[in-house]
Enzyme design. Structure first.
Site, PDB file in Angstrom:
ATOM      1  N   GLY A  67       0.720  -1.237  -0.071  1.00 22.75           N
ATOM      2  CA  GLY A  67      -0.031  -0.003  -0.089  1.00 22.75           C
ATOM      3  C   GLY A  67       0.759   1.257  -0.053  1.00 22.75           C
ATOM      4  O   GLY A  67       1.809   1.130   0.810  1.00 22.75           O
ATOM      5  N   GLU A  90      -4.436   6.589  -3.439  1.00 26.13           N
ATOM      6  CA  GLU A  90      -5.062   5.187  -3.177  1.00 26.13           C
ATOM      7  C   GLU A  90      -6.545   5.323  -2.260  1.00 26.13           C
ATOM      8  O   GLU A  90      -6.963   4.351  -1.826  1.00 26.13           O
ATOM      9  CB  GLU A  90      -4.252   4.226  -2.763  1.00 26.13           C
ATOM     10  CG  GLU A  90      -3.104   3.651  -3.905  1.00 26.13           C
ATOM     11  CD  GLU A  90      -2.239   2.555  -3.777  1.00 26.13           C
ATOM     12  OE1 GLU A  90      -2.098   2.226  -2.167  1.00 26.13           O
ATOM     13  OE2 GLU A  90      -1.811   2.218  -4.373  1.00 26.13           O
ATOM     14  N   THR A 123      10.432  12.014 -10.145  1.00 23.75           N
ATOM     15  CA  THR A 123      11.405  10.777 -10.089  1.00 23.75           C
ATOM     16  C   THR A 123      11.425  10.272 -11.689  1.00 23.75           C
ATOM     17  O   THR A 123      10.377  10.227 -12.275  1.00 23.75           O
ATOM     18  CB  THR A 123      10.611   9.636  -9.061  1.00 23.75           C
ATOM     19  OG1 THR A 123       9.458   9.467  -9.521  1.00 23.75           O
ATOM     20  CG2 THR A 123      10.923  10.089  -7.623  1.00 23.75           C
ATOM     21  N   GLY A 157      12.875   7.151 -12.350  1.00 25.82           N
ATOM     22  CA  GLY A 157      13.390   5.752 -12.241  1.00 25.82           C
ATOM     23  C   GLY A 157      14.809   5.370 -12.271  1.00 25.82           C
ATOM     24  O   GLY A 157      15.495   6.130 -11.420  1.00 25.82           O
ATOM     25  N   GLY A 162      17.343   8.686 -11.919  1.00 26.09           N
ATOM     26  CA  GLY A 162      17.456   9.411 -10.756  1.00 26.09           C
ATOM     27  C   GLY A 162      16.413  10.297 -10.756  1.00 26.09           C
ATOM     28  O   GLY A 162      15.161   9.972 -10.521  1.00 26.09           O
ATOM     29  N   ASP A 200      13.268  -5.978  -7.974  1.00 20.92           N
ATOM     30  CA  ASP A 200      11.884  -5.755  -8.084  1.00 20.92           C
ATOM     31  C   ASP A 200      11.906  -4.239  -7.502  1.00 20.92           C
ATOM     32  O   ASP A 200      12.312  -3.866  -6.530  1.00 20.92           O
ATOM     33  CB  ASP A 200      11.520  -6.796  -6.863  1.00 20.92           C
ATOM     34  CG  ASP A 200       9.855  -6.440  -6.571  1.00 20.92           C
ATOM     35  OD1 ASP A 200       9.164  -5.627  -7.473  1.00 20.92           O
ATOM     36  OD2 ASP A 200       9.171  -7.244  -5.714  1.00 20.92           O
ATOM     37  N   ALA A 221       7.569  -0.304  -4.641  1.00 21.64           N
ATOM     38  CA  ALA A 221       7.723   0.359  -3.470  1.00 21.64           C
ATOM     39  C   ALA A 221       8.990   1.360  -3.659  1.00 21.64           C
ATOM     40  O   ALA A 221       9.547   2.192  -2.507  1.00 21.64           O
ATOM     41  CB  ALA A 221       7.790  -0.363  -2.092  1.00 21.64           C
ATOM     42  N   ALA A 222       9.586   1.513  -4.730  1.00 23.18           N
ATOM     43  CA  ALA A 222      10.863   2.208  -4.829  1.00 23.18           C
ATOM     44  C   ALA A 222      10.360   3.510  -4.821  1.00 23.18           C
ATOM     45  O   ALA A 222      11.099   4.331  -3.896  1.00 23.18           O
ATOM     46  CB  ALA A 222      11.388   2.121  -6.267  1.00 23.18           C
ATOM     47  N   GLY A 223       9.431   3.921  -5.142  1.00 24.88           N
ATOM     48  CA  GLY A 223       8.732   5.386  -5.241  1.00 24.88           C
ATOM     49  C   GLY A 223       8.332   5.766  -3.791  1.00 24.88           C
ATOM     50  O   GLY A 223       8.637   6.977  -3.345  1.00 24.88           O
ATOM     51  N   ASP A 224       7.697   4.728  -3.243  1.00 27.77           N
ATOM     52  CA  ASP A 224       7.334   4.932  -1.693  1.00 27.77           C
ATOM     53  C   ASP A 224       8.509   5.246  -0.898  1.00 27.77           C
ATOM     54  O   ASP A 224       8.621   5.996   0.095  1.00 27.77           O
ATOM     55  CB  ASP A 224       6.656   3.741  -1.277  1.00 27.77           C
ATOM     56  CG  ASP A 224       5.337   3.462  -2.002  1.00 27.77           C
ATOM     57  OD1 ASP A 224       4.722   4.744  -2.717  1.00 27.77           O
ATOM     58  OD2 ASP A 224       4.874   2.500  -2.182  1.00 27.77           O
ATOM     59  N   GLY A 267       9.827  -7.483  -3.034  1.00 23.38           N
ATOM     60  CA  GLY A 267       8.520  -7.122  -2.048  1.00 23.38           C
ATOM     61  C   GLY A 267       8.444  -5.643  -1.709  1.00 23.38           C
ATOM     62  O   GLY A 267       9.462  -4.862  -2.103  1.00 23.38           O
ATOM     63  N   SER A 306      11.494  -4.853   1.432  1.00 27.11           N
ATOM     64  CA  SER A 306      12.523  -4.207   0.674  1.00 27.11           C
ATOM     65  C   SER A 306      12.985  -2.885   1.234  1.00 27.11           C
ATOM     66  O   SER A 306      14.180  -2.537   1.132  1.00 27.11           O
ATOM     67  CB  SER A 306      12.082  -4.005  -0.758  1.00 27.11           C
ATOM     68  OG  SER A 306      11.407  -2.946  -0.999  1.00 27.11           O
TER      69      SER A 306
HETATM   70  O1  RIB Z   1       3.657   1.582  -4.558  1.00 28.72           O
HETATM   71  C1  RIB Z   1       3.734   0.172  -4.419  1.00 28.72           C
HETATM   72  C2  RIB Z   1       2.358  -0.468  -3.810  1.00 28.72           C
HETATM   73  O2  RIB Z   1       1.491  -0.044  -4.841  1.00 28.72           O
HETATM   74  C3  RIB Z   1       2.351  -1.807  -3.605  1.00 28.72           C
HETATM   75  O3  RIB Z   1       2.535  -1.962  -2.163  1.00 28.72           O
HETATM   76  C4  RIB Z   1       0.658  -1.940  -3.760  1.00 28.72           C
HETATM   77  O4  RIB Z   1       0.278  -2.285  -2.579  1.00 28.72           O
HETATM   78  C5  RIB Z   1       0.290  -0.545  -4.256  1.00 28.72           C
HETATM   79  O5  RIB Z   1      -0.395   0.161  -3.580  1.00 28.72           O
END
Ligand code: RIB
Length: 289
Positions: free
Chosen positions: A39, A139, A206, A208, A211, A232, A235-238, A273, A277
């Site tokens: 999420g 979301e 961002t 990717g 940079g 994988d 969640a890189a952006g998160d 994941g 991650s």
């Molecule tokens: O940004 C990655 C996330 O997008 C995932 O963890 C997934 O749950 C979606 O919300």
């Protein structure tokens, strides 16, 4: 250090690796199925906490095992969960993720994320102070996210929107943001860089593996990221956003904060994941990539 308020989604990710994207009517054999806490809101809150931030989470989960497990995960990362509401007779948010060659495709069922209300936000921000950081994404219902942006701005917080996943309906609320952190797809869907800069003073785009770019009305500058082989990118952006807000909460400049977020995000890409991650502060500080 300033507090960080994250208002956003909580999902459980159901992940499977595939050799390619199946076409309509095709049954394809994948491998390596796993579930992970995910999420966008939850990932950003966990990233900020693991990287050293003092995080208060505002969200909704269902009254199911996924929701309970998500709350336990937040607590294990030291996040304040008093504003995570359990919604009766609702499933928690779920994301089906297909990973192909280290890149992902996601299908979401909002579940309880769709139940977030203005009242949830009012309660969560009751003790927020001027200068505290407010971070949110897209979301949850857009009008509630928009309400939160306005409320946070009125309180004098530093308001950051990660406009993901792309959704044009957020446009009327962009004027409440101090900073937005879109990727290039999201920039395009919101009308392009110039249009965005008319509404928001600072963009952090961002890029990717290329940079990131910081843009203001005076001009822009690109910054590279560490070179890694992605396993994988979920969640890189998160993770980038989590690192960014943690450093801003500590009083670092936007450039310093974004460089730190970028390094944390690169590390996250080398692991599988969403939340599994996300690196710790020590891991980022010791990483020599
Ligand atoms: O940004 C990655 C996330 O997008 C995932 O963890 C997934 O749950 C979606 O919300």
């Amino acid at each position: 250090m300033r507090n960080i308020y994250v208002v956003g989604s909580v999902n459980t990710d159901l992940v499977i690796k595939a050799p390619y994207m199946p076409v309509s009517g095709e049954t394809l054999t994948g491998e390596g199925f796993f579930t992970a806490h995910g999420g966008k809101g939850a990932n950003q809150a966990v990233a900020a906490a693991r990287l050293g931030g003092n995080v208060i989470m505002c969200a909704c989960v269902g009254d199911d095992t996924f929701g309970k497990s998500a709350i336990e995960g937040f607590k294990a990362d030291g996040i304040d969960t008093q504003y995570v509401r359990v919604v009766k007779n609702m499933p928690s948010g779920t994301a089906m993720i297909i990973v192909v060659d280290g890149d992902n495709r996601i299908i979401l069922d909002k579940g309880a994320n769709g139940c977030l209300t203005e009242q949830d936000i009012d309660q969560a921000l009751e003790n927020a102070q001027e200068g505290d950081i407010y971070l949110t994404q897209l979301e949850n219902p857009i009008e509630i996210i928009g309400y939160g942006l306005k409320k946070a701005k009125e309180k004098g917080m530093y308001v950051i929107l990660n406009p993901a996943p792309a959704n044009k309906e957020i446009k009327p609320y962009l004027g409440y943001c101090d900073l937005i952190t879109p990727n290039e797809t999201e920039v395009d869907s919101l009308g392009g860089r110039e249009m965005l800069l008319e509404k928001v003073g600072t963009l952090l785009v961002t890029l990717g593996g290329d940079g990131f770019e910081i843009l203001t009305r005076e001009g822009g500058q690109k910054y590279p990221c560490i070179s890694i082989k992605p396993v994988d990118t979920t969640a890189a952006g998160d993770t980038f956003c989590g690192g960014l807000v943690t450093m801003l909460a500590e009083g670092k400049t936007l450039e310093e904060a974004a460089k730190f977020g970028s390094k944390a995000a690169s590390i996250a890409c080398t692991r599988q994941g969403a939340q599994p991650s996300i690196p710790t502060r020590k891991e980022v500080e010791r990483y020599e990539g």
